[in-house]
Design an enzyme around this catalytic site. Structure first.
Site, short mmCIF file in Angstrom:
data_model
loop_
_atom_site.label_atom_id
_atom_site.label_comp_id
_atom_site.label_asym_id
_atom_site.label_seq_id
_atom_site.Cartn_x
_atom_site.Cartn_y
_atom_site.Cartn_z
N MET A 89 0.83 -1.21 0.00
CA MET A 89 0.00 0.00 0.00
C MET A 89 0.86 1.26 0.00
SD MET A 89 -3.30 -0.58 -0.10
CE MET A 89 -4.10 0.83 0.67
N ARG B 223 11.82 0.88 7.61
CA ARG B 223 12.62 0.45 8.77
C ARG B 223 13.89 -0.26 8.32
NH1 ARG B 223 12.39 -4.22 11.55
NH2 ARG B 223 10.57 -4.85 10.34
N THR B 224 13.80 -1.06 7.26
CA THR B 224 14.99 -1.70 6.69
C THR B 224 15.35 -0.98 5.39
OG1 THR B 224 13.57 -3.31 5.57
CG2 THR B 224 14.48 -3.94 7.69
N ASN C 222 -5.28 1.26 9.20
CA ASN C 222 -6.60 1.00 9.78
C ASN C 222 -6.53 1.10 11.30
OD1 ASN C 222 -8.20 0.60 7.51
ND2 ASN C 222 -7.70 -1.57 7.36
N SER D 65 -9.18 3.15 1.27
CA SER D 65 -9.78 1.92 0.77
C SER D 65 -9.58 1.79 -0.73
CB SER D 65 -11.29 1.89 1.08
OG SER D 65 -11.86 0.70 0.55
N GLY D 66 -9.38 0.56 -1.14
CA GLY D 66 -9.22 0.28 -2.56
C GLY D 66 -8.22 -0.82 -2.81
N LYS E 94 -13.97 4.79 8.03
CA LYS E 94 -13.31 3.66 7.37
C LYS E 94 -13.65 2.34 8.07
CE LYS E 94 -10.38 1.47 4.65
NZ LYS E 94 -9.94 0.28 5.31
N HIS F 264 -17.06 1.43 6.94
CA HIS F 264 -16.91 0.98 5.55
C HIS F 264 -16.52 -0.50 5.53
CE1 HIS F 264 -14.13 -0.13 2.30
NE2 HIS F 264 -14.76 0.72 1.51
N ASN F 265 -15.54 -0.87 6.37
CA ASN F 265 -15.09 -2.25 6.39
C ASN F 265 -16.15 -3.18 6.97
OD1 ASN F 265 -12.74 -1.04 5.50
ND2 ASN F 265 -11.40 -2.24 6.82
N GLU G 31 -18.43 -3.86 4.24
CA GLU G 31 -17.71 -4.78 3.34
C GLU G 31 -17.81 -6.22 3.84
OE1 GLU G 31 -13.04 -5.76 2.57
OE2 GLU G 31 -13.59 -3.63 2.64
N ARG H 8 -38.04 -8.59 33.63
CA ARG H 8 -37.00 -7.82 34.33
C ARG H 8 -37.56 -7.22 35.63
NH1 ARG H 8 -35.18 -3.37 32.03
NH2 ARG H 8 -33.06 -3.51 32.90
#
Length: 484
Positions: free
Chosen positions: A26, A46-47, A115, A141-142, A195, A198-199, A202, A461
């Site tokens: 990404m 990082r590397t 995320n 997203s995509g 987001k 959105h997920n 999905e 109750r």
């Protein structure tokens, strides 16, 4: 995606306009997207070997430079600095912020494109803004393809922080007829919350399509190509035309290269989940919003992980005898099954939008639901023609209590409900689990019922715990001594 060509932007000192940390798939695709749209970049991983590999490969010959250290990375950026972090959510984000903060200056801006849990983003916005830095929590997203060609982006934080990146993200985002698929979502963690939801939607739609596949296979005996043909018909309709239906057709049609068998049949039936579906359900429970379709999708993934237990139970717990199915003619797109999937997808969207409304009220996000539907129309995983109808519904009535009571959606429900009922009934008689389809039917039936049996629950109750109850014929709270 129709991006226009623009000149690479650098300042007079030749410093990069944009910085990216984290060269996963990404991250790589987003920085290539930014460069294509005119923004020179400096990247850090990082590397450093990963950075070198990228610069010698996909980044070769582009206005992208690499940094071996974070101080070198920060020094290579023009001010105010704009830094996109594409690292694992949670503690790694906090650790990176802690490392970067001493190197930043007033007005510099950090963007978390992963995320992240929205409450973490709320905290980070408050902390960094108090130190005169900007912070954006931006859902993206995509998938890998969308990140490269144009994703849907959901940035939240202070408005001034968004203004500092608007020109860049507007070019990078997917483009639809009525504009780029990005907008300022709202303050604090609003972007990451949108987001997350959105997920959750999905999750629901993916499970709905999986259940349709199971019914076509076990209930109608169709093979991969025949099922793909049905999905192809669905994808030509307004109500189901979508990216997820499109890729489901592709998955069902794809063959194993070595055996020629339907590849999907060779995949282990245990699905993973990265947390956003769980966060959606948790948030819904905390806010008192029913999301049964989304919860059923999450539960379906959890149950699927019990593979060895399920195999053992199959030999012990007998299934019902065969019974007829009424899914409809495959050559006509199996109308009953199509109607069931349409209404379940509507339920998933309706639950997600209702949750966004509750969060907007709770956190004072002032979400624009029509705008959210608009930015989901391109680039993102749940992009679908149906989102235009959702955009229209909230455009006409911004405070619509539920998507299902919009006139167009109400008509869809009234016309297609018999198909959903028939499919759920047939599946129940055959012992084929359809958790999302059945939960969607329950959701619709519950929402349209002016009276539900919870009056008895209130009586119970009060009977065991003296919790009191309200009456239909008198005002106030009441208690009855039910037991002698």
């Amino acid at each position: 995606m129709g991006h226009k060509l623009v000149s690479i932007q650098t300042n007079s000192m030749g410093k990069a306009h944009f910085g990216l940390i984290g060269l996963g798939v990404m991250g790589e695709n987003l920085v290539l997207n930014a460069e294509r749209n005119g923004f020179s970049s400096v990247v850090y991983n990082r590397t450093y070997a990963k950075t070198e590999e990228f610069l010698q490969g996909r980044g070769a010959g582009k206005a992208i430079v690499g940094a071996q250290t974070l101080p070198e990375f920060v020094a290579a950026l023009e001010r105010p600095r704009r830094i996109l972090m594409m690292v694992k959510a949670g503690q790694p984000v906090d650790d990176l912020i802690a490392t970067l903060a001493p190197m930043l200056e007033e007005g510099d801006l950090l963007i978390d494109g992963g995320n992240s849990l929205y409450t973490d983003t709320e905290r980070r916005v408050a902390e960094l803004e108090s130190r005169s830095f900007g912070f954006i929590g931006m859902g993206v997203s995509g998938g890998a393809k969308g990140a490269l060609e144009g994703p849907s982006m959901m940035p939240g934080g202070t408005r001034s922080a968004y203004d500092a990146i608007e020109s860049m993200v507007s070019r990078m985002a997917a483009q639809v007829v009525d504009g780029p698929c990005v907008t300022y979502i709202g303050p604090g963690g609003a972007g990451h919350f949108v987001k997350t939801v959105h997920n959750g939607i999905e999750y629901g739609i993916e499970q709905i399509l999986a259940e349709a596949y199971d019914l076509m296979k076990r209930g109608a005996g169709l093979n991969g190509d025949a099922m793909a043909d049905v999905l192809g018909i669905w994808n030509r309709t307004e109500e189901l035309s979508s990216f997820l239906v499109e890729i489901t057709e592709v998955c069902l049609r794809t063959k194993d290269p070595s055996s020629g068998a339907d590849l999907v049949e060779l995949i282990v039936d245990a699905a993973g989940q990265k947390g956003t579906g769980l966060w959606t359900v948790q948030s819904a429970l905390e806010m008192g919003v029913p999301v049964p379709t989304i919860y059923a999708a999450l539960n379906g993934r959890v149950l699927s992980s019990l593979k060895s237990e399920r195999v053992a139970a199959e030999a012990l717990l007998k299934s019902p005898s065969a019974s007829p199915f009424h899914l409809g003619d495959p050559s006509e797109g199996m109308p009953a099954l199509r109607d069931a999937c349409i209404l379940a997808a509507v339920a998933s969207y309706a639950q997600g939008m209702a949750l966004l409304q509750a969060a907007s009220r709770l956190h004072n996000y002032s979400l624009d639901f029509a705008a959210i539907a608009q930015i989901w129309k391109g680039g993102c995983i749940i992009r679908a023609r149906l989102l235009q109808r959702i955009q229209d519904a909230y455009g006409l009535q911004p405070e619509l209590p539920n998507l299902m009571v919009d006139p167009w959606f109400a008509d869809q429900i009234n016309r297609r409900l018999p198909g959903l009922r028939q499919v759920v009934a047939d599946a129940a008689l055959a012992g084929i689990p359809v958790p999302c389809l059945s939960s969607s039917l329950d959701y619709i039936d519950s929402y349209r019922s002016g009276r539900l049996p919870q009056n008895l629950i209130q009586a119970m109750r009060d009977c065991f715990g003296s919790h009191t109850y309200e009456r239909t014929d008198q005002a106030g709270s009441f208690h009855t001594e039910w037991l002698d």
